[in-house]
Design an enzyme around this catalytic site. Structure first.
Site, PDB file in Angstrom:
ATOM      1  N   TRP A 261       0.837  -1.201   0.000  1.00 46.60           N
ATOM      2  CA  TRP A 261       0.000   0.000   0.000  1.00 46.60           C
ATOM      3  C   TRP A 261       0.869   1.245   0.000  1.00 46.60           C
ATOM      4  CZ3 TRP A 261      -2.931   0.654   5.346  1.00 46.60           C
ATOM      5  CH2 TRP A 261      -2.079   0.345   6.405  1.00 46.60           C
ATOM      6  N   ASN A 262       0.244   2.383  -0.312  1.00 44.82           N
ATOM      7  CA  ASN A 262       0.980   3.636  -0.473  1.00 44.82           C
ATOM      8  C   ASN A 262       0.274   4.762   0.258  1.00 44.82           C
ATOM      9  OD1 ASN A 262       2.842   2.661  -2.677  1.00 44.82           O
ATOM     10  ND2 ASN A 262       0.878   2.373  -3.705  1.00 44.82           N
TER      11      ASN A 262
ATOM     12  N   HIS B 134      -6.770  19.686  -7.321  1.00 42.89           N
ATOM     13  CA  HIS B 134      -6.999  19.925  -8.754  1.00 42.89           C
ATOM     14  C   HIS B 134      -5.854  19.330  -9.561  1.00 42.89           C
ATOM     15  CE1 HIS B 134     -10.421  22.754  -7.973  1.00 42.89           C
ATOM     16  NE2 HIS B 134      -9.858  22.630  -6.775  1.00 42.89           N
TER      17      HIS B 134
ATOM     18  N   HIS C 190      -9.961  15.905 -12.764  1.00 41.10           N
ATOM     19  CA  HIS C 190     -10.489  16.335 -11.471  1.00 41.10           C
ATOM     20  C   HIS C 190     -11.781  17.118 -11.604  1.00 41.10           C
ATOM     21  CE1 HIS C 190      -8.181  19.998 -12.487  1.00 41.10           C
ATOM     22  NE2 HIS C 190      -9.108  20.628 -11.776  1.00 41.10           N
TER      23      HIS C 190
ATOM     24  N   ASP D 162     -14.190  20.288 -10.228  1.00 39.52           N
ATOM     25  CA  ASP D 162     -14.191  21.630  -9.622  1.00 39.52           C
ATOM     26  C   ASP D 162     -15.557  21.866  -8.984  1.00 39.52           C
ATOM     27  OD1 ASP D 162     -11.710  22.056 -10.824  1.00 39.52           O
ATOM     28  OD2 ASP D 162     -12.390  23.688 -12.114  1.00 39.52           O
TER      29      ASP D 162
ATOM     30  N   HIS E 212     -14.824  26.272  -5.053  1.00 42.38           N
ATOM     31  CA  HIS E 212     -13.472  26.524  -5.580  1.00 42.38           C
ATOM     32  C   HIS E 212     -13.279  28.005  -5.894  1.00 42.38           C
ATOM     33  CE1 HIS E 212      -9.769  26.059  -7.706  1.00 42.38           C
ATOM     34  NE2 HIS E 212     -10.255  26.050  -8.923  1.00 42.38           N
TER      35      HIS E 212
ATOM     36  N   HIS F 164     -14.531  29.760 -14.577  1.00 46.28           N
ATOM     37  CA  HIS F 164     -14.566  29.592 -13.121  1.00 46.28           C
ATOM     38  C   HIS F 164     -15.511  30.620 -12.489  1.00 46.28           C
ATOM     39  CE1 HIS F 164     -10.923  27.218 -13.901  1.00 46.28           C
ATOM     40  NE2 HIS F 164     -11.132  26.675 -12.722  1.00 46.28           N
TER      41      HIS F 164
HETATM   42 MN    MN Z   1      -9.667  22.735 -11.122  1.00 47.61          MN
END
Ligand code: MN
Length: 261
Positions: free
Chosen positions: A64-65, A72, A76, A78, A82, A211
């Site tokens: 595992w990690n 972002h 991904h 938003d 944001h 945005h």
């Molecule tokens: Mn973004």
């Protein structure tokens, strides 16, 4: 409509191949490109994988990690929170957006040719209206996906395409965003570039219109998508639930599309 029959047909289609499941996600690794902001702004971390154990003295039977990255990073989501324009909506973060709003019909607008000819190509209202004349009005609850084939750019350098005057990547014309955000009732927009705004959008009025206006209208963004060339203009369904980060502004996610064969 008999909805239990609908669900049985859905899973039947997935199992027998009548419905193809397309992965719209880019691989998430240390080299996955992350948006570069001008130096006066704080940067976002790249993805990192730190091994905890791998069937060894640190953990004899398990691998595992630890992972870390900015919200972002890579493909991904938003969330409205944001952006400052979306900060006051009541269900505006990754943990409290109603989950039905992660799933919707896809409207795929193909401007790959234009983006190939002009890295600064901007999607105008006219292009969207021409698309609607051909394919019908963008329905409520839709994801509007912009196919630019930008995800086919091989290197991070070519993908981010940064010059002395900033990045050059395609996006939305400032006049088109209010049309999509206010005159259509969409979930949000999805793009193949590193962010939903064009590379040069810091110079637009308003600055970063996608945005500013999308999140200001309580709508979402999906960035760094791929395989949009495998989707029909209409008829696919996109499933895009972010991680349930409390007060998250977004998160890496796996985006899937269901496409009738
Ligand atoms: Mn973004």
């Amino acid at each position: 409509m008999n909805y239990s029959q609908t669900l049985a047909q859905l899973i039947g289609g997935i199992v027998t191949g009548g419905i193809r499941v397309i992965d719209l996600t880019v691989p998430l690794a240390a080299e996955t490109p992350v948006i570069k902001l001008p130096p006066q702004f704080a940067p976002s971390k790249s993805f990192e994988l730190e091994e905890i154990s791998r069937y060894d003295s640190r953990g004899p039977a398990w691998y595992w990690n630890n992972i870390s990255c900015g919200e972002h990073t890579g493909t991904h989501f938003d969330a409205p929170i944001h952006w400052v324009t979306g900060k006051d909506y009541p269900q505006n973060a990754t943990h409290n957006i109603p989950v039905d709003r992660f799933i919707g019909p896809a409207c795929v607008i193909d401007v790959a040719q234009q983006a190939r000819e002009n890295a600064d190509f901007l999607l105008t209202t006219e292009v969207v209206e021409n698309w609607e004349r051909k394919h019908g009005k963008i329905p409520e609850h839709a994801w509007v996906l912009i196919r630019t084939d930008w995800s086919r750019r091989g290197s991070a350098e070519a993908y981010l395409n940064i010059a002395d005057d900033g990045p050059h990547t395609p996006g939305f014309h400032p006049d088109c965003v209010p049309f999509l955000a206010r005159e259509r009732d969409i979930l949000g927009v999805g793009v193949e570039t590193v962010g939903t705004d064009a590379g040069q959008a810091a110079t637009f009025n308003p600055m970063f219109p996608c945005h500013t206006i999308m999140h200001g209208s309580n709508r979402f963004g999906l960035a760094s998508l791929t395989n949009l060339d495998q989707l029909p203009p209409t008829g696919a369904i996109v499933i895009a639930p972010p991680l349930k980060i409390v007060n998250g502004s977004g998160s890496p996610l796996r985006v899937l599309a269901l496409v009738p064969v």
